[in-house]
Design an enzyme around this catalytic site. Structure first.
Site, PDB file in Angstrom:
ATOM      1  N   ASP A 127       0.938  -1.121  -0.228  1.00 22.12           N
ATOM      2  CA  ASP A 127       0.054   0.126   0.117  1.00 22.12           C
ATOM      3  C   ASP A 127       0.819   0.986   0.051  1.00 22.12           C
ATOM      4  O   ASP A 127       2.056   0.950  -0.280  1.00 22.12           O
ATOM      5  CB  ASP A 127      -0.798   0.072   1.218  1.00 22.12           C
ATOM      6  N   TYR A 185       8.240   6.535  -6.894  1.00 27.20           N
ATOM      7  CA  TYR A 185       7.617   5.757  -7.826  1.00 27.20           C
ATOM      8  C   TYR A 185       6.200   6.914  -8.170  1.00 27.20           C
ATOM      9  O   TYR A 185       5.729   7.500  -7.217  1.00 27.20           O
ATOM     10  CB  TYR A 185       6.986   4.535  -7.528  1.00 27.20           C
TER      11      TYR A 185
END
EC number: 1.4.3.-
Lengths: 620, 620
Positions: free
Chosen positions: A300, A356
């Protein structure tokens, strides 16, 4: 409670959402107040009856507005249900199970500052001759590897910016502090080895800092809706073409699409498709078993509630695709050419998780299809190493040497989507239509084989745990109580994209925690508490609250309100092209109406009128 | 020789290409002249040396311009090589093998007219009370089912238009004539049963013939390059951004992309990527074993040379995708957001093969990736039946009842792409990078497993016959003689899309003929005669000239000029949404540079400048 979503009024406004590991500057002194973690999840009760247009079934007052809050306070995780209208606590409980709530932005900030006042870390910087003001640190969750007792610890690792904005390209490899978040202090420290910090050269990605030549040069294409967009946004509700849906945001899930329905032109009524859909979990295991990397198995995104303006980008996409077409020349003295342009509506969010950037798209088509896409871009999590050429490498480096002293570690990206489809109503079934080879026995037929469709309705959860790619089958969610005029089951079909399976051993700890990747498809009966495929308390979880555990109860799923879970992913072997910033790698899947409509629902859709750009010379 | 390609000057001009089964009007009397079949294939010799910029290696005159022609004359197939500049025959030969050349447009037209002067067919129409002037016929190849001797026969089946342009929706089921094309006469006839011709109602797809309400209404989006496109076309050569390539057309293959190269900004030189690529073969087996359908296993498109204006649509695509991006908030007092828009160049052709429309795309990206896509739309091949509701059906109907009396027969669509990659030069190797699970043995590491990459260079053809989906691997074509600065092999990687495998028995005749579908990937050494994966004479072929036969020689493929063959497909279980015209179903795959560049090749690419639409009010 913070409302995390804002009216998305502007088409094509790309914005960022940061629900991220935090990096802090060393200059600021650490905050000493005890941090408390809050996590808010609104809990809409039965909106279906509330949005009903039938006055007999519609309740006289809206459903209660409640929020579920997790507070980490004095080393305990408190679960509190709050009534927002009365500002009162409805229930409270201390969570005693495994795992901890999400890390907050604030506590990560504090944790990342601790090394700068920690003498052994200062010594590590001195030993390497690094300029302290150019060092940044970040905190990382450490997973669970069979320990009987755990603390709420994270590891703090650091980077060097000196001369670049691309800190991830310059890790201080071999240096890590362990921080106890509840006590907010360093409880462990390791300076294993002095590994060269990769050079700043070639790591920059800001156009303003790059030197010519630039290229290739691309010509501008105006894609502008000069008289406004074709969709409308009212509150959280979006209407476009034949689609209506609700857009929400959750700090853990990201975008949430709910109450999606489509207007059936033929039946002249609105029909339900998706009750709720979102990314339930993310799992990014790295494949380097060494001391500072083995635990790198992210779940997550971490974060805490924060108001984010322009979090969504909603736009109409006209990519030059064809909705349908046909040319007919066989009728005497006629040439028929009928073409319809494919226009779709995209709801996009970009979630930057530290290095990211995940581009998350929900794309709705007038044909009733909707496509779900994920794009991976941003900067790789990089490891520093001694090598500059593959010929020097005599051991396994667990990745690709993608620049001098820079290793792109092998990693996976797995996503699992929660898709509570309500195909023309709440009661649905899951059908596997297997395509099976049949031998042709009739001697008068010169053919030896054919295939046919053998449909099987899943009775229990075990029937619906599917690894894709092993056999040819079409997977459908159907409404078993409704049929088309021709008698076919009304349904939606899952069209998978590229199929990925996990490669870790099933009994390895990260895989136990990320057991939702054991199958590509799962179906569960709707259960209010089953939202998060790796559990509600993922930090240091032990895999006792995953979909693999829920599904092992093998509950009945036929003719029920069911949830389809779809797991997609990427095995990522980095290449030099991924450095210093990665060209987007995309994947996705589609849900397509299959005998949902009586016939092609876009047969009577006309292409938008061509809009002309005025004469070029008059504009310049 | 006819030049089949025209300069594609206009962006976004969608055009049709018809290389099709022919349907004729009954009123015209059949042509009685003996048809001859010609098939022309230009044969460019060594363009690589000719386009060389090195005066030492560049020949003084261009390669000879030759064409390979197949002429069907007096029941023989003549193979003739013609020199186009001297207008002389270089060689000739009579083909004695199995199978026949492509059916021409002209002879199919004549064959389709024959029933109208054939008394038993007239009686069939009278028996059904059909208006002859509303009947259209088409010819269909009949395959090979083990017969020792074959003739050049086709079947002619007919349709009723009366009240619709959608003839395919109104088949005269159970009626078929067999026509000998060499003698051009009916040699067999069958009127098996009177099956209701489906109603015209609900079959129309022309906007001008449909009744309101129309919808959903979509708002126009202008996507116009008001100052001209960003690409240039010179002769058959296209230049755009960092890409250069040649576009050709072949009646059998459709679009041919050749000599594709990309400019490397870092190395400041142009580098070769693809010598030639095209769709080598198409195979569409239907899954109905009954008398009029069992042989329905189409290969390729039929046709003959004809000048087609505007055959190609070349356009720049700006779909709102992101080339790369990153947001950085971890550096004190800075928020960095860098985003680059993804623009690509699409070369499209639409091939209408009778009822079906295939949208064939080659999409080039500045990142060096190219994507190959196929979209299926148009009208399904439909079968008439007695049923109007699934409850009436007590037998296998080999398809879906998609409208009253209308069955969408199960079928596959397989495509095989010929991809003669020349990765930075002619000498290439094929590498399978297998992702393999490794047990972690070190007791100090709490993790039990990881995966790593085990690369294997294919030595011979057997090593490169691959069924995808069975294991995790990356498939690359590399240049074994060149490496990056970091020492990695320079290559391109195949990113498959949805993977499909054939379902017919391997020893069934259609599968023997369509044996190119036995694997998803094949690699062969370049061989001038191996262009067509199901053979050069596909009509009634026996599978003795397929890629499965060539590949069984197990030739060496390491460090050679190799051809990568990629087979993709769709199993198609029709649904009611596919009637009366089918919303596009898309598939495709990607080839992506992988350690081909030293680093991200679009790092220094800037997004096109936003172009503004002038003030709305001044335009209306």
């Amino acid at each position: 409670m913070l409302i995390l979503m804002r009216r998305a009024m502007d088409a094509r406004t790309k914005v960022r959402v940061v629900t991220s590991k935090t990096h802090t500057q060393p200059q600021k002194s650490p905050t000493t107040t005890s941090p408390s973690t809050t996590w808010v999840w609104t809990n809409p009760t039965s909106p279906i009856s509330w949005i009903s247009s039938n006055p007999k079934t519609k309740p006289s007052s809206p459903p209660p507005r409640r929020a579920f809050v997790i507070v980490r306070f004095q080393k305990q995780s408190h679960e509190i249900t709050v009534d927002l209208s009365t500002r009162s606590i409805v229930s409270k409980n201390v969570y005693e199970g495994n795992g901890y709530p999400m890390l907050t932005f604030g506590e990560q900030t504090v944790a990342s500052q601790l090394p700068f006042s920690y003498e052994p870390f200062k010594e590590s910087l001195r030993k390497r001759g690094l300029n302290t003001s150019q060092v940044l640190c970040a905190s990382f969750s450490i997973g669970w590897f069979g320990e009987a007792k755990t603390k709420r610890n994270v590891k703090v690792k650091c980077y060097y910016t000196n001369g670049t904005a691309n800190l991830y390209a310059r890790p201080l490899e071999g240096v890590a502090a362990v921080v106890d978040l509840d006590d907010m202090k360093i409880v462990g420290y390791n300076d294993r080895d002095v590994i060269p910090v990769p050079n700043a050269e070639g790591t920059e990605y800001r156009a303003s800092k790059l030197k010519p030549p630039f290229g290739p040069k691309l010509k501008g294409i105006p894609v502008t809706q000069h008289c406004g967009p074709g969709f409308t946004v009212q509150g959280h509700s979006v209407s476009w073409g034949n689609w209506d849906f609700h857009v929400g945001f959750d700090i853990k899930a990201g975008p949430i699409i709910s109450l999606a329905s489509i207007y059936d032109l033929q039946k002249q009524k609105r029909r339900r498709v998706l009750y709720k859909g979102f990314i339930s979990e993310l799992f990014v295991p790295y494949q380097d078993p060494t001391e500072e990397w083995y635990y790198t198995t992210y779940f997550d995104s971490d974060g805490s509630p924060v108001k984010i303006p322009n979090a969504f980008c909603i736009f109409e996409k006209y990519a030059g695709d064809i909705m349908w077409r046909h040319t007919e020349i066989s009728i005497p003295n006629q040439v028929i050419t009928e073409v319809r342009s494919d226009v779709s509506l995209v709801v996009r969010i970009v979630s930057t998780v530290g290095n990211y950037d995940y581009v998350i798209d929900w794309e709705f088509k007038p044909s009733g299809s909707f496509k779900i896409g994920v794009g991976l871009t941003g900067i790789l999590g990089l490891k520093a190493g001694a090598y500059t050429h593959t010929d020097e490498i005599k051991e396994d480096i667990y990745g690709t040497l993608i620049a001098d002293n820079t290793i792109g570690v092998y990693r996976d990206h797995f996503f699992i989507y929660y898709l509570d489809l309500d195909i023309d109503g709440e009661v649905n079934s899951f059908v596997k239509s297997n395509l099976e080879t049949v031998k042709v026995k009739d001697e008068n037929i010169p053919r030896k084989s054919r295939w046919t469709v053998v449909s099987e309705t899943a009775k229990t959860e075990a029937d619906a745990r599917i690894n894709l790619g092993l056999k040819a089958s079409e997977l459908l969610v159907v409404n078993p109580n409704k049929r088309t005029k021709q008698g076919n089951k009304i349904g939606y079909r899952l069209l998978p994209g590229s199929v990925v399976h996990p490669l870790l051993l099933l009994n390895d700890y990260p895989q136990i925690r990320g057991a939702f990747t054991n199958y590509n498809v799962w179906v569960t009966p709707y259960n209010k508490s089953e939202k998060w495929a790796a559990g509600s308390y993922v930090d240091r979880s032990r895999g006792d609250d995953t979909i693999a555990v829920w599904s092992s109860r093998d509950r009945e799923i036929e003719k029920k309100d069911i949830v389809l879970w779809y797991m997609m992913g990427f095995h990522h072997v980095p290449s030099q092209e991924d450095f210093p910033v990665m060209p987007t790698l995309s994947g996705g899947f589609e849900l397509r109406p299959t005998n949902f409509f009586e016939s092609n629902p876009v047969l009577k859709t006309k292409s938008p009128k061509p809009l002309q750009w005025p004469n070029c010379t008059s504009q310049h």
